[in-house]
Motif scaffolding. Structure first.
Motif, short mmCIF file in Angstrom:
data_model
loop_
_atom_site.label_atom_id
_atom_site.label_comp_id
_atom_site.label_asym_id
_atom_site.label_seq_id
_atom_site.Cartn_x
_atom_site.Cartn_y
_atom_site.Cartn_z
N ILE A 271 60.59 -18.74 -35.08
CA ILE A 271 60.36 -19.02 -36.49
C ILE A 271 59.75 -17.80 -37.18
CG2 ILE A 271 59.06 -20.45 -38.11
CD1 ILE A 271 59.26 -22.73 -36.09
N GLU B 222 64.13 -12.93 -43.00
CA GLU B 222 64.31 -13.42 -44.37
C GLU B 222 63.55 -12.57 -45.37
OE1 GLU B 222 63.10 -17.47 -44.14
OE2 GLU B 222 64.96 -18.15 -43.17
N SER C 55 57.36 -21.50 -28.83
CA SER C 55 58.37 -22.06 -29.72
C SER C 55 58.21 -21.56 -31.14
CB SER C 55 58.29 -23.60 -29.70
OG SER C 55 57.00 -24.02 -30.14
N ALA C 56 57.02 -21.08 -31.50
CA ALA C 56 56.81 -20.60 -32.87
C ALA C 56 57.37 -19.21 -33.08
CB ALA C 56 55.32 -20.61 -33.21
N GLN D 125 62.40 -15.18 -37.56
CA GLN D 125 63.29 -15.56 -38.65
C GLN D 125 62.65 -15.25 -40.00
OE1 GLN D 125 66.45 -16.76 -38.50
NE2 GLN D 125 66.54 -16.70 -40.74
N GLN D 126 61.37 -15.48 -40.11
CA GLN D 126 60.67 -15.17 -41.36
C GLN D 126 60.69 -13.67 -41.62
OE1 GLN D 126 56.85 -16.97 -40.61
NE2 GLN D 126 57.41 -18.88 -41.67
#
Length: 420
Positions: free
Chosen positions: A6, A13, A2-3, A9-10
């Motif tokens: 994230i 970004e 699940s990480a 996405q980082q």
């Protein structure tokens, strides 16, 4: 598991954010190539993270394009190019045509990836029936130092305004000196207000006639958007005394102080140094005056303890638009605050070695060896000036791209003339 989204996405970004940062820093007055290299390593690491994520990286990049700023477009285009996803690339090209604000991001991605990555892709763009596709293809060639061939010849023979504005820059960037006559024909076939791109290209490719006349005319046109660039180029070529005469005209208008400083740096005219030192007492002009002094003398004010602490109240309004490629605190952001007292003392001691009537650049004469040294160790604005000087000294020299990925610049510098 699940990480993982994230983390991906980082990566996205960070890539988008650092691309915006880079678009400012490649034109910054305080950044050297080694620091650009560290920034580029961080961007590359984030892009690698997106690429390794496969479909999830592409999905997040597509979501990022719901607000198609230049950073999001850059990240998506790099992924599309490196995965050779031609269908996605076609979508990105269509989006860039519909959203002009995103085009710089798309074009910069073509400059970021390696030349082998573009094989076949660039050719298809050059052969396209769509003008924007051809311009992207030619710009990609220019950024990699590759000749677009007949596509460039055809663009220079075109009557389309966008070709007149774009093709001469490509010819100058790759040093196609054989295309000088075509640039001169363009120069004589457009109104003066549209003549800057062809005049700039013709000058870099060796003309010292019509191009100088056009640049001189534009240098006194207060309304022309390329006036400052025209002044820069004209002053880098003409006889120092002729340049001094223009600078004296600018000096009569207090509102032209910043333009005058830019011109002093381009002309290498040390006769204005006492005036520059006086401007260092004026908050809005102090840092620009210090930068001009450094371009003339080659001194690093911060390293030589010729700076002072920022004075109280010296705050300038930022541009907070994260999608703006020109985002910066102000034009002088990053420049040291010069100490006029210590600089004046240095000049009184050392100024006699800087003879008037001679063009000075970074503490030396304008020679190929000296300009290469500045390309290796100077700040970005200084490096951009050195790149232009190299073309002006030896027409046909490709224009060194100081905005290219740092590792590509370092490799090219290693292959150039030995250090002197």
């Amino acid at each position: 598991m699940s990480a993982v989204p994230i983390v991906i996405q980082q990566h996205h970004e960070v890539a988008v954010s650092l691309r915006h940062t880079r678009s400012v820093l490649v034109r910054a007055p305080h950044l050297r190539l080694n620091r650009l290299a560290r920034l580029d390593e961080r961007i590359a690491a984030s892009l690698d993270g997106l690429s390794l994520a496969g479909g999830e990286g592409e999905r997040l990049s597509r979501i990022g394009l719901e607000d198609p700023g230049s950073g999001a477009m850059f990240a998506a285009t790099v992924l599309a190019l490196e995965s050779r996803n031609t269908a996605w690339l076609a979508q990105l090209l269509a989006l860039a045509e519909a959203e002009p604000a995103s085009r710089r991001g798309l074009v910069s991605a073509f400059g970021w990836v390696s030349a082998p990555t573009l094989r076949g892709i660039t050719r298809s763009l050059l052969d396209s029936g769509q003008p924007m596709h051809r311009r992207v293809g030619m710009t990609a060639c220019a950024m990699h130092g590759v000749d677009p061939g007949t596509s460039l010849d055809e663009a220079l023979a075109s009557t389309q305004p966008e070709d007149v504005a774009h093709a001469p820059a490509v010819a100058a960037a790759i040093g196609r000196i054989d295309l000088l006559p075509a640039c001169l024909r363009l120069l004589n076939g457009v109104p003066l207000e549209a003549a800057f791109p062809a005049a700039r290209a013709a000058l870099l490719l060796g003309d010292r006639g019509s191009s100088l006349q056009v640049l001189q005319a534009l240098s006194v046109d207060a309304e022309h958007p390329s006036r400052a660039e025209a002044i820069d180029l004209w002053l880098r070529v003409v006889d120092p005394q002729q340049g001094h005469d223009l600078l004296r005209l600018l000096a009569k208008e207090p509102s032209m102080a910043r333009l005058l400083m830019r011109g002093i740096a381009a002309a290498g005219d040390t006769q204005f140094v006492p005036w520059l030192i006086r401007q260092m007492h004026q908050l809005p002009l102090a840092r620009k005056a210090g930068e001009t002094f450094s371009i003339l003398t080659g001194l690093d004010l911060a390293a030589l303890d010729l700076e002072r602490k920022p004075p109280e109240g010296a705050e300038f309004g930022p541009n907070d638009d994260a999608a703006d490629d020109a985002v910066a605190l102000d034009e002088d952001d990053g420049l040291p605050w010069p100490d006029p007292r210590r600089i004046d003392a240095w000049w009184q001691s050392q100024g006699a070695s800087f003879a008037g009537g001679t063009r000075h650049f970074m503490g030396g004469s304008v020679s190929a060896a000296h300009c290469l040294s500045v390309l290796r160790s100077g700040f970005q604005r200084q490096r951009a000036a050195a790149a232009q000087h190299l073309c002006l000294l030896n027409p046909g020299t490709p224009l060194f791209n100081v905005a290219a990925p740092a590792w590509r610049q370092q490799r090219l510098l290693t292959s150039m003339a030995p250090r002197s």
